[in-house]
Design an enzyme around this catalytic site. Structure first.
Site, PDB file in Angstrom:
ATOM      1  N   LYS A 158      12.887   6.019   2.156  1.00  0.00           N
ATOM      2  CA  LYS A 158      11.668   6.022   2.949  1.00  0.00           C
ATOM      3  C   LYS A 158      11.923   5.997   4.446  1.00  0.00           C
ATOM      4  O   LYS A 158      11.360   5.195   5.184  1.00  0.00           O
ATOM      5  CB  LYS A 158      10.761   4.868   2.525  1.00  0.00           C
ATOM      6  CG  LYS A 158      10.326   4.995   1.071  1.00  0.00           C
ATOM      7  CD  LYS A 158       9.508   3.832   0.606  1.00  0.00           C
ATOM      8  CE  LYS A 158       8.111   3.944   1.142  1.00  0.00           C
ATOM      9  NZ  LYS A 158       7.227   2.933   0.531  1.00  0.00           N
TER      10      LYS A 158
ATOM     11  N   LYS B 279      -1.824   2.104  -4.564  1.00  0.00           N
ATOM     12  CA  LYS B 279      -0.675   2.902  -4.155  1.00  0.00           C
ATOM     13  C   LYS B 279      -0.162   2.397  -2.808  1.00  0.00           C
ATOM     14  O   LYS B 279      -0.932   1.963  -1.949  1.00  0.00           O
ATOM     15  CB  LYS B 279      -1.058   4.389  -4.044  1.00  0.00           C
ATOM     16  CG  LYS B 279      -1.461   5.008  -5.388  1.00  0.00           C
ATOM     17  CD  LYS B 279      -0.281   5.097  -6.325  1.00  0.00           C
ATOM     18  CE  LYS B 279      -0.662   5.614  -7.701  1.00  0.00           C
ATOM     19  NZ  LYS B 279      -1.367   4.635  -8.516  1.00  0.00           N
ATOM     20  N   ASP B 280       1.150   2.474  -2.648  1.00  0.00           N
ATOM     21  CA  ASP B 280       1.828   1.965  -1.470  1.00  0.00           C
ATOM     22  C   ASP B 280       1.302   2.617  -0.198  1.00  0.00           C
ATOM     23  O   ASP B 280       1.041   3.812  -0.156  1.00  0.00           O
ATOM     24  CB  ASP B 280       3.329   2.233  -1.636  1.00  0.00           C
ATOM     25  CG  ASP B 280       4.175   1.656  -0.532  1.00  0.00           C
ATOM     26  OD1 ASP B 280       3.662   0.858   0.267  1.00  0.00           O
ATOM     27  OD2 ASP B 280       5.357   2.014  -0.475  1.00  0.00           O
ATOM     28  N   ARG B 281       1.198   1.815   0.844  1.00  0.00           N
ATOM     29  CA  ARG B 281       0.791   2.344   2.151  1.00  0.00           C
ATOM     30  C   ARG B 281       1.884   3.226   2.756  1.00  0.00           C
ATOM     31  O   ARG B 281       1.586   4.248   3.387  1.00  0.00           O
ATOM     32  CB  ARG B 281       0.477   1.178   3.093  1.00  0.00           C
ATOM     33  CG  ARG B 281       0.156   1.610   4.506  1.00  0.00           C
ATOM     34  CD  ARG B 281      -0.143   0.410   5.387  1.00  0.00           C
ATOM     35  NE  ARG B 281      -0.429   0.820   6.750  1.00  0.00           N
ATOM     36  CZ  ARG B 281      -0.739  -0.015   7.730  1.00  0.00           C
ATOM     37  NH1 ARG B 281      -0.800  -1.317   7.492  1.00  0.00           N
ATOM     38  NH2 ARG B 281      -0.987   0.429   8.939  1.00  0.00           N
TER      39      ARG B 281
END
Length: 354
Positions: free
Chosen positions: A25, A83-85
Site C-alpha cells: 500500500k 471496506k478499508d479507507r
C-alpha cells in the site's frame, strides 16, 4: 504489546516461515477490493442498489454522503460490508429511490467516490449480503525468487490459508482488546452501542484466533477428524463428523467443507474429541473473556478454520508483484498475505466483509 494482543495479531503461520518483507500500500491503488453480492438485483422495487468506487474514504462516510445527496436519513442507506479507507474499493450501497433517477446517480463524481451503476431492488441492502470479495494487491520491493513464491502459492492453492480474523478486527495496535481488558477488570461496559459491539467482536475473535492457532501448531487446522464440526463452504451451516471416509476427504480437498472453530458464547461447543479439547483449553486460558461473552448473552456459533484462496494469480514486473485472488464473506486478505511474506504498510489492511 499485551499477551492478548500478541495472541490476536501474531498467530502462527501454517505454510512455513514468511518470505522477506515487501512494501504494501505505497498508494491506495496498490490495494483494490471489489464486493460480490450474494444475490442478483431484482431490477424492480423501491430502492436503488448503487455500485460505488471509493478511494481514501471509509464506508460510513460514503453512506452519509449518499444519504445527504438523496435527502434521506443516514439510517436509510444500506451497505453489505465495511471496506478499508486506505484502498480503492468497489462496493454496493442501497438508497430509497425517491426523486433521483438512475442517470442522476451515475452522474455522481466526487474526489472520494463515484457511482458506477444503479439498479433497482426490492429491499434495502443488509450487512453480510455478500458471497465474498475479489482482491488485487500490489506488493513492491519483492526480492524473492519465482521458485520461493511458487512454493507459497502452491501451498495456498492446495490447502488454503488459516481463516484468522485480521488486525482491523482488533483496532489499531489492538485498541479494541484494551477495551475488552478494561471491561473485564472493571465490570463496566464501554460507553455507546458501537463501542460495546466492537469490544465484543474483538473478544470473540481473540478466542477464535487462539483456537485456530492451536490447530495450526498441531498441524490439523485443514483436516477433519471424528468430533469435528464440518462447516459448509459459504454457509453458516455445519454438521458433526463421526467418521472420516473418502467422500469427506474429497469434499475437504475441493474446499466444499472445512473444519470449524467456535465463535464463543453460552455453554460448551458441540464439538467432540480432540477438537473439543482444543476449544475448552482455550476457553480456560481466556476464561475472563469467555465468561464475558456468555454473560452478554452470545450463543455458541461456528466459523470455518480455513479459507479457500480461489482464482489465485501472480504477475511479476521487476520488483513489483501483483496478486489477485477471491475470498469468501468475512475472510481477510491479511490471512493470505502473511502466509506469503512479511509486509510493511499501514495496519488497517483489508475488508471485513462480514
Amino acid at each position: 504489546m499485551s499477551a492478548w494482543t500478541r495472541a490476536a495479531l501474531q498467530p502462527p503461520r501454517a505454510h512455513g516461515a514468511p518470505l522477506p518483507p515487501a512494501e504494501l500500500k505505497a498508494s491506495p491503488e496498490d490495494f483494490h477490493v471489489e464486493e460480490r453480492l450474494s444475490f442478483e438485483p431484482s431490477d424492480a422495487g423501491p430502492h436503488w442498489l448503487l455500485r460505488v468506487e471509493k478511494r481514501t474514504a471509509n464506508t460510513r462516510w460514503v453512506a452519509a454522503e449518499i444519504a445527504r445527496l438523496a435527502g434521506v436519513p443516514a439510517r436509510d442507506v444500506g451497505y453489505a460490508g465495511l471496506k478499508d479507507r486506505h484502498a480503492v474499493a468497489v462496493q454496493w450501497f442501497s438508497v430509497p429511490k425517491l426523486a433521483m433517477s438512475a442517470e442522476s446517480w451515475t452522474d455522481v463524481r466526487t474526489a472520494e467516490f463515484k457511482v458506477l451503476e444503479a439498479r433497482a431492488n426490492l429491499r434495502k441492502l443488509k450487512i453480510g449480503a455478500l458471497s465474498g470479495n475479489r482482491f488485487r494487491i500490489r506488493l513492491r520491493n519483492a526480492t524473492w525468487s519465482r521458485e520461493q513464491l511458487d512454493l507459497k502459492l502452491d501451498a495456498l492453492r492446495a490447502h488454503g490459508a488459516p481463516n484468522y480474523f485480521g488486525p482491523q478486527r482488533f483496532g489499531r495496535d489492538g485498541y479494541n482488546l484494551e477495551r475488552v481488558a478494561a471491561w473485564v477488570q472493571s465490570g463496566v461496559a464501554p460507553r455507546g452501542r458501537t463501542e460495546r459491539s466492537f469490544a465484543l467482536s474483538a473478544a470473540r475473535s481473540l478466542v477464535f484466533n487462539a483456537v485456530l492457532a492451536r490447530r495450526v501448531e498441531a498441524g490439523d487446522w485443514s483436516q477433519l477428524a471424528p468430533g469435528d464440526l464440518a462447516s459448509l463452504d459459504g454457509s453458516g451451516s455445519h454438521f458433526a463428523v463421526t467418521s472420516v471416509d473418502d467422500e469427506l476427504r474429497r469434499r475437504l480437498s475441493v474446499f466444499d467443507i472445512h473444519p470449524s472453530g467456535p465463535l464463543w458464547g453460552r455453554g460448551d461447543p458441540a464439538s467432540q474429541g480432540q477438537a473439543l479439547q482444543h476449544e475448552l483449553d482455550v476457553s480456560r486460558e481466556f476464561a475472563p473473556v469467555a465468561r464475558l461473552l456468555a454473560a452478554e448473552g452470545l450463543t455458541q456459533e461456528r466459523r470455518a478454520l480455513r479459507c479457500a484462496v480461489r482464482e489465485l494469480t501472480a504477475l511479476r514486473d521487476a520488483s513489483t508483484l501483483t496478486l489477485s485472488f477471491s475470498l469468501g464473506r468475512g475472510q481477510f486478505a491479511t490471512a493470505v498475505l502473511r502466509e506469503i511474506c512479511e509486509f510493511e504498510g499501514v495496519p488497517e489492511l483489508d475488508a471485513d466483509a462480514s
